[in-house]
Design a protein around this motif. Structure first.
Motif, PDB file in Angstrom:
ATOM      1  N   ARG A 157       0.287   4.990  -5.547  1.00  0.00           N
ATOM      2  CA  ARG A 157       0.031   6.437  -5.636  1.00  0.00           C
ATOM      3  C   ARG A 157      -1.463   6.709  -5.704  1.00  0.00           C
ATOM      4  O   ARG A 157      -1.983   7.519  -4.956  1.00  0.00           O
ATOM      5  N   TYR A 158      -2.134   6.064  -6.644  1.00  0.00           N
ATOM      6  CA  TYR A 158      -3.580   6.263  -6.775  1.00  0.00           C
ATOM      7  C   TYR A 158      -4.207   5.158  -7.625  1.00  0.00           C
ATOM      8  O   TYR A 158      -3.519   4.428  -8.339  1.00  0.00           O
TER       9      TYR A 158
ATOM     10  N   LEU B 256       0.818  -1.207   0.000  1.00  0.00           N
ATOM     11  CA  LEU B 256       0.000   0.000   0.000  1.00  0.00           C
ATOM     12  C   LEU B 256       0.851   1.257   0.000  1.00  0.00           C
ATOM     13  O   LEU B 256       0.483   2.267  -0.597  1.00  0.00           O
ATOM     14  N   ARG B 257       1.986   1.196   0.667  1.00  0.00           N
ATOM     15  CA  ARG B 257       2.832   2.389   0.732  1.00  0.00           C
ATOM     16  C   ARG B 257       3.425   2.760  -0.626  1.00  0.00           C
ATOM     17  O   ARG B 257       3.940   3.863  -0.809  1.00  0.00           O
TER      18      ARG B 257
ATOM     19  N   ASN C 281      -0.616  10.565   1.025  1.00  0.00           N
ATOM     20  CA  ASN C 281       0.814  10.723   1.298  1.00  0.00           C
ATOM     21  C   ASN C 281       1.620  11.125   0.065  1.00  0.00           C
ATOM     22  O   ASN C 281       2.766  11.549   0.188  1.00  0.00           O
TER      23      ASN C 281
ATOM     24  N   ASN D 259      -3.693   8.203  -2.711  1.00  0.00           N
ATOM     25  CA  ASN D 259      -2.993   8.055  -1.439  1.00  0.00           C
ATOM     26  C   ASN D 259      -2.530   9.448  -1.024  1.00  0.00           C
ATOM     27  O   ASN D 259      -1.680  10.049  -1.675  1.00  0.00           O
TER      28      ASN D 259
ATOM     29  N   CYS E  57      -5.757   6.775   4.647  1.00  0.00           N
ATOM     30  CA  CYS E  57      -4.855   7.592   3.828  1.00  0.00           C
ATOM     31  C   CYS E  57      -5.261   7.622   2.355  1.00  0.00           C
ATOM     32  O   CYS E  57      -4.770   8.455   1.587  1.00  0.00           O
ATOM     33  N   PHE E  58      -6.162   6.740   1.926  1.00  0.00           N
ATOM     34  CA  PHE E  58      -6.660   6.760   0.555  1.00  0.00           C
ATOM     35  C   PHE E  58      -7.957   7.560   0.517  1.00  0.00           C
ATOM     36  O   PHE E  58      -8.943   7.208   1.154  1.00  0.00           O
TER      37      PHE E  58
ATOM     38  N   MET F 108      -9.615   0.127   1.638  1.00  0.00           N
ATOM     39  CA  MET F 108      -8.411   0.911   1.852  1.00  0.00           C
ATOM     40  C   MET F 108      -8.398   1.626   3.209  1.00  0.00           C
ATOM     41  O   MET F 108      -9.455   1.979   3.734  1.00  0.00           O
TER      42      MET F 108
END
Length: 233
Positions: free
Chosen positions: A149-150, A145-146, A196, A194, A183-184, A180
């Motif tokens: 991006r999208y 997951l980290r 982040n 995401n 953060c999503f 998710m």
């Protein structure tokens, strides 16, 4: 959805194992899909159409035994949790070669099946929190997951964007959003990002690692609040 597969050339053995596994999953209130194959050839032929989270596989089968099947399986589904079923404990040590999670000896003992199943479910749950599994070009991929991006949708297709590659599969963005972590953030009916990796938020667009993505009025406030919190951390 937990996808469980049983591969054994003996119908009676498949029935017995299925009974114990299904009852346990039902008592836990888990949504699942369980399928059976009677030999390794059929299992491998079906890999392009199905994904497997947990696989119970007999070692002593027909022309293509369980160990040979597992070696071929690992080329397409490296993340499948593999549990060998065998009447001969001598085979157990070969399981390390194909990264088997565990093994069950025949004749079955229900308590052993439940212990091994619980172990697989625990590992699956831990992995699910950290990764996302997709079917891409005939193979099962598990993406951290980290690194995502999208997500963005295009009719029935979903695209997952990482730093280096785009993965495509069939699905629904709403269902992915439910799976998710926080953060999503949904920024558009076709985009899930995401937070982040968000660099900038304007009135109509989101800059995500150099890519300008559309921002709808419906999701604008939610994104702005989440982005503001990120900047304060």
């Amino acid at each position: 959805m937990i996808r469980v597969t049983i591969c054994d050339d003996e119908q009676k053995q498949r029935n017995e194992l299925r009974r114990v596994v299904e009852r346990s999953l039902q008592l836990k209130g888990l949504e699942y899909q369980l399928q059976e194959f009677e030999n390794g050839e059929a299992l491998l032929a079906g890999l392009s159409a199905v994904s497997i989270d947990i696989l119970f596989m007999d070692i002593e089968m027909g022309q293509l035994n369980g160990m040979e099947t597992a070696r071929l399986l690992r080329k397409h589904a490296p993340e499948t949790l593999l549990i060998f079923v065998t009447s001969h404990p001598d085979y157990v040590f070969q399981g390390y070669e194909v990264k088997a999670l565990n093994y069950i000896l025949k004749p079955y003992k229900e308590q052993k099946i439940l212990e091994v199943l619980d172990s697989a479910l625990a590992e699956l749950s831990e992995e699910a929190e950290q990764s996302f599994s997709v079917k891409h070009k005939g193979s099962q991929k598990r993406l951290l997951l980290r690194d995502i991006r999208y997500f963005w949708s295009e009719r029935r297709k979903i695209h997952v964007q990482t730093e280096e590659e785009t993965f495509t599969f069939y699905g629904k963005l709403n269902e992915i959003e439910e799976e998710m972590p926080e953060c999503f953030i949904r920024i558009h009916n076709r985009y899930l990002v995401n937070i982040n990796f968000v660099d900038e938020v304007s009135s109509e667009h989101v800059l995500c690692t150099g890519q300008m993505l559309p921002l709808s009025r419906t999701h604008k406030q939610t994104l702005q609040v989440a982005f503001a919190k990120l900047l304060l951390e």
